[in-house]
Design a protein around this motif. Sequence first.
Motif, PDB file in Angstrom:
ATOM      1  N   VAL A  47     -39.475  35.495   6.872  1.00  0.00           N
ATOM      2  CA  VAL A  47     -39.136  35.037   8.025  1.00  0.00           C
ATOM      3  C   VAL A  47     -37.473  34.875   7.995  1.00  0.00           C
ATOM      4  N   CYS A  48     -36.829  35.238   9.124  1.00  0.00           N
ATOM      5  CA  CYS A  48     -35.489  34.955   9.502  1.00  0.00           C
ATOM      6  C   CYS A  48     -35.238  34.369  10.535  1.00  0.00           C
ATOM      7  N   ILE A  49     -34.180  33.230  10.504  1.00  0.00           N
ATOM      8  CA  ILE A  49     -33.767  32.570  11.619  1.00  0.00           C
ATOM      9  C   ILE A  49     -32.209  32.384  11.733  1.00  0.00           C
ATOM     10  N   ARG A  50     -31.938  32.705  13.056  1.00  0.00           N
ATOM     11  CA  ARG A  50     -30.236  32.710  13.284  1.00  0.00           C
ATOM     12  C   ARG A  50     -30.305  31.868  14.724  1.00  0.00           C
ATOM     13  N   ALA A  51     -29.410  31.077  14.623  1.00  0.00           N
ATOM     14  CA  ALA A  51     -29.279  30.040  15.735  1.00  0.00           C
ATOM     15  C   ALA A  51     -27.734  29.722  15.736  1.00  0.00           C
ATOM     16  N   VAL A  52     -27.394  29.492  17.086  1.00  0.00           N
ATOM     17  CA  VAL A  52     -25.842  29.114  17.391  1.00  0.00           C
ATOM     18  C   VAL A  52     -25.920  27.392  17.711  1.00  0.00           C
ATOM     19  N   ARG A  53     -25.071  26.738  17.740  1.00  0.00           N
ATOM     20  CA  ARG A  53     -24.792  25.651  18.214  1.00  0.00           C
ATOM     21  C   ARG A  53     -23.164  25.594  18.323  1.00  0.00           C
ATOM     22  N   GLU A  54     -22.734  24.284  18.920  1.00  0.00           N
ATOM     23  CA  GLU A  54     -21.327  24.609  19.438  1.00  0.00           C
ATOM     24  C   GLU A  54     -20.257  24.566  18.328  1.00  0.00           C
ATOM     25  N   GLY A  59     -28.385  29.879   9.867  1.00  0.00           N
ATOM     26  CA  GLY A  59     -29.074  31.005   9.340  1.00  0.00           C
ATOM     27  C   GLY A  59     -29.881  30.750   8.120  1.00  0.00           C
ATOM     28  N   GLY A  60     -30.810  31.694   7.932  1.00  0.00           N
ATOM     29  CA  GLY A  60     -31.421  31.932   6.733  1.00  0.00           C
ATOM     30  C   GLY A  60     -32.777  32.758   6.837  1.00  0.00           C
ATOM     31  N   CYS A  61     -33.080  33.464   5.700  1.00  0.00           N
ATOM     32  CA  CYS A  61     -34.142  34.193   5.516  1.00  0.00           C
ATOM     33  C   CYS A  61     -35.025  33.652   4.125  1.00  0.00           C
ATOM     34  N   TYR A  62     -36.424  33.909   4.411  1.00  0.00           N
ATOM     35  CA  TYR A  62     -37.251  33.025   3.414  1.00  0.00           C
ATOM     36  C   TYR A  62     -38.356  34.194   3.130  1.00  0.00           C
ATOM     37  N   PHE A  63     -38.776  34.606   1.829  1.00  0.00           N
ATOM     38  CA  PHE A  63     -39.671  35.447   1.630  1.00  0.00           C
ATOM     39  C   PHE A  63     -40.983  34.515   1.458  1.00  0.00           C
ATOM     40  N   LEU A  64     -41.997  35.296   1.863  1.00  0.00           N
ATOM     41  CA  LEU A  64     -43.417  34.837   2.133  1.00  0.00           C
ATOM     42  C   LEU A  64     -44.207  35.339   1.047  1.00  0.00           C
ATOM     43  N   ALA A  65     -44.960  34.551   0.115  1.00  0.00           N
ATOM     44  CA  ALA A  65     -45.718  35.058  -1.005  1.00  0.00           C
ATOM     45  C   ALA A  65     -46.961  35.901  -0.535  1.00  0.00           C
ATOM     46  N   HIS A  66     -47.328  35.441   0.615  1.00  0.00           N
ATOM     47  CA  HIS A  66     -48.781  36.178   1.242  1.00  0.00           C
ATOM     48  C   HIS A  66     -48.340  36.927   2.504  1.00  0.00           C
TER      49      HIS A  66
END
Length: 120
Positions: A47-54, A59-66
């Motif tokens: 799962v990867c998230i990128r977001a912008v605020r003022e 941001g971050g990416c997270y590995f899933l075990a399943h």
Amino acid sequence: MAMPDEYMPIISPIVVIDHDRERYKIQMELPGVKTEDIDLEVSETSVCIRAVREDANIGGCYFLAHPVNVDETDAAFDGSMLWIEIPFKVPIRGKRVEVRSGTLDMAQEEEEERIELERF
């Protein structure tokens, strides 16, 4: 007034990843972010998230075990918390292990063979 992108700090969101036998349940804190400024990407193993605020990029990416079923991912944002549910491809069916009181003897059963080195 928004900062130019090259001067904005990149921060990681606070993330809680939990699961039951059927799906991952993920929560990400994204205070100050607007729904339209969230870029969420889910693959079979991450799962990867990128977001912008003022004042910052988040941001971050997270590995899933399943392995997960990407096509059935559901996400909702309430203005500060992003909620994500991703079902597993195959439900987890583990074996329940009884935990007893005491300690485990982690020492090897047999004594190790020792080799003596001669000094010259």
